[in-house]
Design an enzyme around this catalytic site. Sequence first.
Site, PDB file in Angstrom:
ATOM      1  CG  ASP A 268      -1.832   1.198   1.285  1.00  0.00           C
ATOM      2  OD1 ASP A 268      -1.912   1.936   0.277  1.00  0.00           O
ATOM      3  OD2 ASP A 268      -2.472   1.409   2.345  1.00  0.00           O
ATOM      4  CE  LYS A 275      -0.224   3.730   3.388  1.00  0.00           C
ATOM      5  NZ  LYS A 275      -1.103   4.302   4.438  1.00  0.00           N
ATOM      6  CG  ASP A 286      -2.400  -2.506   3.814  1.00  0.00           C
ATOM      7  OD1 ASP A 286      -2.889  -2.604   4.964  1.00  0.00           O
ATOM      8  OD2 ASP A 286      -2.817  -1.699   2.960  1.00  0.00           O
ATOM      9  CG  ASP A 345      -3.128   5.790   2.125  1.00  0.00           C
ATOM     10  OD1 ASP A 345      -2.995   4.573   1.869  1.00  0.00           O
ATOM     11  OD2 ASP A 345      -2.478   6.377   3.006  1.00  0.00           O
ATOM     12  CD  GLU A 347      -5.377   0.691   0.675  1.00  0.00           C
ATOM     13  OE1 GLU A 347      -5.420   1.900   1.003  1.00  0.00           O
ATOM     14  OE2 GLU A 347      -4.910  -0.198   1.419  1.00  0.00           O
ATOM     15  NE  ARG A 349     -11.770   3.511   4.074  1.00  0.00           N
ATOM     16  CZ  ARG A 349     -11.651   4.474   4.982  1.00  0.00           C
ATOM     17  NH1 ARG A 349     -12.634   5.345   5.173  1.00  0.00           N
ATOM     18  NH2 ARG A 349     -10.563   4.563   5.720  1.00  0.00           N
TER      19      ARG A 349
END
Length: 495
Positions: A268, A275, A286, A345, A347, A349
Amino acid sequence: MRIEFRHELIAQLASSALVSFSFEGSPASSGSVERLPAESLSLLRELQSAGELSGKAYECTLIHRPPGLAAAKLLVVGAGKKEKFNGAQRRRLAGTAVRYLRSRGVREMAWIVPSPGSESESIQTTVEGALLADYDADRYKTERNDARRIDRLDLALASPSGQEAEAARERGRIIAEAQNFTRHLVGEPSNQMTPQLLAQQAQEMAKRFGLDCQVLGPDEIRALKMAAFWAVAQGSEEPPRLIVVRYAHPDVPGTPVIGLVGKGITFDSGGISIKPSESMHEMKTDMAGGATMLGVMQAIAQLKPKLRVTAVVPATENMPSGKAYKPGDVITSMSGKTIEILNTDAEGRLVLADALTYAKQLGCTVLIDAATLTSAVTIALGNITTGVFGWSKEWVERVLAAAATAGEKMWALPVDEDYRDLYKSSIADLANTGGRYGAAIIAAMFVGEFVGDTPWVHLDIAGTRWSNEEKPYMGKGPTGHGVRTLVQLLTNIST
Ligand code: BES
Ligand code: MN
Ligand code: ZN
């Protein structure tokens, strides 16, 4: 690690190291040291008087050529307060003994299984603690701890082992190995655990343990209209995979079907909402939710609870590129609900939304998801406790009860209609973020928008997936937190 039962007298038990534990306050006369012969006990009393033996949790006292014992060494592990002792603590004590002894080159240990108390529980937790402690996430080191492993664990029982003892040993082994499998998947760097490689690991595991495994690729994901999953996947050169693993006990009816949905973001970066670089490397973990579910499947394939279980793991990277999805984009999820992307970010969900919709389509009647979903849950609960969310009080309670039995810390955080306004979009049905306040709740509730009336529990394992410190009973790195709880839950609801 070979694990054998022994039932000769403790004094006559030949081993490189005999291990016992005792409590704070009476370290020479409580816990499993009670089963030592008088000569050893009097030495322990001397050590206690000299202030060298306290019984404080995880204190290790190693005695060479202990009097009255055939064992070469005696290790006394402090068990802390007697009132607080339980299976979880026993798991840690066994682990502490393993890590202490192997760091000193000892390869065999004998553990006194105290009776009274439930012998089965005692055996299971000891085996789990020992196997979990013997695992290190160091496979890329040229000098691995492998060279220092415990080869043999003897469990010293008061009488010959029966079927129950053997079943407990087997159960402990199955669960710990499954948890270590999850830890392995989580610990791998993202170049060694791409969506394709994760799917391959799932397939190999499924084949080995007799589970059904199906892996869908980009064309099938698009054909299923999983636009939320696809939005996250489209920015990466690595093709996504949708992993489906199924277990069904041969003689149970069609329902319930428990759906286990695990976030499988193999890396991620944050995507276009990139990030900060400082701890971006941590985002190789992740996919811990997905890894948790694969570990659970490995365990239940062997434990065979009377149930049906379907695991769904949407696996993809979240990357920035010319093809990546962008803040402001609107996506029509598989469910038909439209989502405005405010932050690429958020992502997790999105992939969960479509995976949960798919799990329902596959016939799941209860949904449980595990995901490294928010940094906010780490602010709330730290690295110690998993956040548990869900509208169904009954199922949240079941998960919490299972966690207590399994010795994993979990805590319910609220979901509440009043938070709904926070992730409204002005142009779509939902927005994928809702600000900083209550971010773990908002993320959970967003995911919950896709489960309909199906009972659902969400585990946010962002904090608990990883441990930065080495513990006396556990190496640092991936924890496999959640595996034992879910295995326990599935065992509890086995019909
Ligand atoms: N995977 C992260 C959450 C995370 C953070 C897991 C730290 C493990 C350790 C997730 O995809 C994420 O980026 N969440 C954001 C959401 C925000 C953009 C609304 C977060 O929590 O900061
Ligand atoms: Mn993210
Ligand atoms: Zn993420």
